[in-house]
Design an enzyme around this catalytic site. Structure first.
Site, short mmCIF file in Angstrom:
data_model
loop_
_atom_site.label_atom_id
_atom_site.label_comp_id
_atom_site.label_asym_id
_atom_site.label_seq_id
_atom_site.Cartn_x
_atom_site.Cartn_y
_atom_site.Cartn_z
N GLU A 30 0.66 -1.50 0.14
CA GLU A 30 -0.16 0.08 0.25
C GLU A 30 0.69 0.97 0.50
OE1 GLU A 30 -1.47 1.83 3.62
OE2 GLU A 30 -1.07 0.08 4.74
N LYS B 108 -5.52 11.22 0.76
CA LYS B 108 -5.42 9.43 1.64
C LYS B 108 -6.57 8.70 0.49
CE LYS B 108 -6.09 7.55 6.36
NZ LYS B 108 -5.90 7.63 7.65
N VAL C 107 -5.29 0.56 3.34
CA VAL C 107 -5.98 -0.83 3.67
C VAL C 107 -6.55 -1.12 2.57
CG1 VAL C 107 -6.08 -2.84 4.60
CG2 VAL C 107 -4.49 -1.68 5.46
N ASP D 4 -16.37 6.17 14.96
CA ASP D 4 -14.78 5.89 14.40
C ASP D 4 -14.44 4.58 14.22
OD1 ASP D 4 -12.62 6.32 12.77
OD2 ASP D 4 -11.86 8.17 13.90
N SER E 29 -12.60 1.84 11.27
CA SER E 29 -11.49 2.31 9.59
C SER E 29 -13.02 1.20 9.02
CB SER E 29 -10.90 1.23 9.56
OG SER E 29 -9.39 1.76 8.65
N ALA E 30 -12.26 1.80 7.22
CA ALA E 30 -13.48 0.85 6.41
C ALA E 30 -12.47 0.04 5.81
CB ALA E 30 -13.37 1.81 4.64
N ASP E 31 -11.21 -0.31 6.45
CA ASP E 31 -11.03 -1.49 6.60
C ASP E 31 -11.14 -3.02 6.65
OD1 ASP E 31 -8.71 0.49 5.37
OD2 ASP E 31 -7.21 -0.20 7.34
N LYS F 136 -3.34 -1.38 14.99
CA LYS F 136 -2.55 -1.10 15.75
C LYS F 136 -3.12 -0.92 17.38
CE LYS F 136 -1.58 2.06 11.38
NZ LYS F 136 -3.11 1.51 10.69
N1 PSU Z 1 0.10 0.54 8.77
C1 PSU Z 1 1.78 1.45 8.98
N2 PSU Z 1 1.14 2.34 9.00
C2 PSU Z 1 0.10 2.74 8.53
C3 PSU Z 1 -0.91 2.28 7.59
C4 PSU Z 1 -0.96 1.24 7.69
O1 PSU Z 1 1.98 0.89 9.60
O2 PSU Z 1 0.21 4.40 8.22
C5 PSU Z 1 -2.36 2.99 7.84
C6 PSU Z 1 -2.98 1.77 6.24
O3 PSU Z 1 -3.38 2.58 5.20
C7 PSU Z 1 -4.46 2.14 6.60
C8 PSU Z 1 -4.56 3.16 7.73
O4 PSU Z 1 -5.76 1.78 6.00
O5 PSU Z 1 -3.04 3.26 8.42
C9 PSU Z 1 -5.57 3.60 8.75
O6 PSU Z 1 -6.32 4.46 8.45
P1 PSU Z 1 -7.59 4.64 8.68
O7 PSU Z 1 -7.13 4.46 10.87
O8 PSU Z 1 -7.68 5.68 9.27
O9 PSU Z 1 -8.68 3.90 8.33
MN MN Z 2 -11.60 7.01 10.58
#
Ligand code: PSU
Ligand code: MN
Length: 307
Positions: free
Chosen positions: A29, A90, A110, A142, A144-146, A163
Site C-alpha cells: 500500500e 488519503k 488498506v 470512528d 476504519s473502512a479496512d 494498530k
Molecule cells: N500500517 C502502517 N502505517 C500506516 C497504515 C498501515 O504501518 O499508516 C495505514 C493503512 O493505510 C491503514 C490506515 O489503512 O493506516 C488506517 O487509517 P484509518 O485508521 O484512517 O482507517
Molecule cells: Mn477513521
C-alpha cells in the site's frame, strides 16, 4: 488502440509479466508511505519493502492513484512523489472513484489497496497494521473502512494485527461479526502492532504459509466473499513491550482529543506523536514489522502461485 479507461489498473511491466505467467505477486500500500512515516524514512522503507519481496521470490506491486490512473507497481518517480506527500490524498473505498474522476493523486489505504489488488488479480497484500475500531467509537463512530473491506475483497492481508492506538477487543469483535478469519502466525495472541501482544488471544492460529494459502483457496472455492487477516507479530528483537508503550499511547490519544483531530487525520497524527514520544523507537519497530510482513506475504503468494 484506444486509451485504457481510468478504471483499468495500469500494471508495471514486471507485474504484468508475473500476472500473465501466474507467478507470485505481493501488493503493497501507499498510505503508509505518504501519511504513515516521515520523509525520507518512508521512501527508504518503500524501496526496502520491494527489495524484500523480490528477495523472497515474488514481484512487488505498490499501489496508488497517480494523475488519475490506478497504478499497480510504481516507478521511482511515483514513489518519491508519494514520499514527499505534497498534494497526495488519503484514499479509502469512498474516495477512489472520485480521485480517478478528478484526475487526482492519492495514496491507498488498506481498504483501497485491497480493491485495486483484487481488480489486478493479486491475492496477497502486505502492510503494517490495519485500521480498526477506535477507542471511544461508541460515541465517535470512528471505525476504519479496512474492516468492511476485509469482508468484501478476496485478498489475504498480512499485517501485525491492528494498530495498538485502537480498541483491539472491539476490533476483534467487529471482524468476527463481519466473518473475517483473523489468523495469528507463530503465537496464540493477536499482535498489537509495535508489541507482540496486548493480552488478547487471536481467534485462529496457523503457522505454515502453505496452510494459510490453503485456507484462502478454500474460502474462494466456497464462494465466501472477503479475505483473511494474517496477523504476523513484530519480530521479538524489534518490539516495544506493551506495558512500556501503553502510557505513551494514552498520552498521544489525549493530545489528539485536545487538538480536536478527527476522521482521516487521526491515525497519521497518533503515529507521528508516538514517534516523538518514544524518541523514534516506534518508527523503528514499525519499519521492522512491515518488512517482516512483506517476507511472509511473499511466501504465502508463492504457495498460492504453486497451486
Ligand atoms: N500500517 C502502517 N502505517 C500506516 C497504515 C498501515 O504501518 O499508516 C495505514 C493503512 O493505510 C491503514 C490506515 O489503512 O493506516 C488506517 O487509517 P484509518 O485508521 O484512517 O482507517
Ligand atoms: Mn477513521
Amino acid at each position: 488502440m484506444p486509451p485504457a479507461p481510468p478504471e483499468a489498473p495500469l500494471l508495471a511491466p514486471d507485474v504484468a509479466e508475473a500476472r500473465a505467467a501466474g507467478r507470485a505477486v505481493v501488493a503493497l500500500e501507499s498510505t503508509i508511505i505518504a501519511h504513515g512515516l516521515p520523509w525520507p524514512r518512508n521512501i527508504e522503507l518503500a524501496l526496502a519493502l520491494e527489495a524484500a519481496v523480490r528477495e523472497a521470490g515474488a514481484v512487488p506491486a505498490t499501489i496508488a492513484v497517480i494523475d488519475g490512473r490506478l497504478r499497480v507497481g510504481l516507478d521511482r518517480a511515483a514513489l518519491e512523489r508519494l514520499g514527499r506527500s505534497e498534494g497526495v490524498a488519503k484514499l479509502s473505498r469512498a474516495d477512489l472513484a472520485v480521485c480517478l474522476a478528478q484526475g487526482g493523486t492519492g495514496a491507498t489505504t488498506v481498504a483501497a489497496t485491497m480493491i485495486v489488488a483484487a481488480l489486478a488479480g493479486i491475492e496477497v497484500f502486505a502492510t503494517g497494521g490495519i485500521g480498526g475500531v477506535h477507542r471511544g467509537a461508541e460515541t465517535s463512530f470512528d471505525v476504519s473502512a479496512d474492516l468492511e473491506e476485509l469482508a468484501r475483497s478476496p485478498v489475504c492481508v498480512v499485517a501485525s494485527g491492528a494498530k495498538a492506538i485502537l480498541d483491539l477487543p472491539k476490533t476483534l469483535e467487529r471482524l468476527e461479526t463481519l466473518g473475517v478469519p483473523v489468523i495469528a502466525v507463530g503465537q496464540d495472541d493477536f499482535p498489537a502492532f509495535w508489541s507482540r501482544s496486548a493480552g488478547h488471544p487471536a481467534p485462529l492460529r496457523i503457522d505454515a504459509p502453505a496452510a494459510i494459502a490453503a485456507a484462502f483457496r478454500l474460502r474462494r472455492r466456497l464462494g465466501i466473499a472477503g479475505g483473511q487477516l494474517v496477523a504476523n507479530p513484530v519480530p521479538a528483537a524489534d518490539e516495544i513491550p506493551h506495558a512500556l508503550l501503553a502510557p505513551e499511547i494514552e498520552a498521544a490519544l489525549a493530545e489528539a482529543a485536545a487538538a480536536g483531530i478527527a476522521a482521516k487525520a487521526v491515525t497519521p497524527f497518533l503515529l507521528e506523536r508516538l514517534r516523538e514520544r518514544t524518541g523514534g523507537r516506534s518508527l523503528e519497530a514499525n519499519v521492522a514489522l512491515v518488512l517482516n510482513n512483506a517476507r511472509l506475504a511473499a511466501r504465502i503468494a508463492r504457495e498460492l502461485a504453486a497451486g
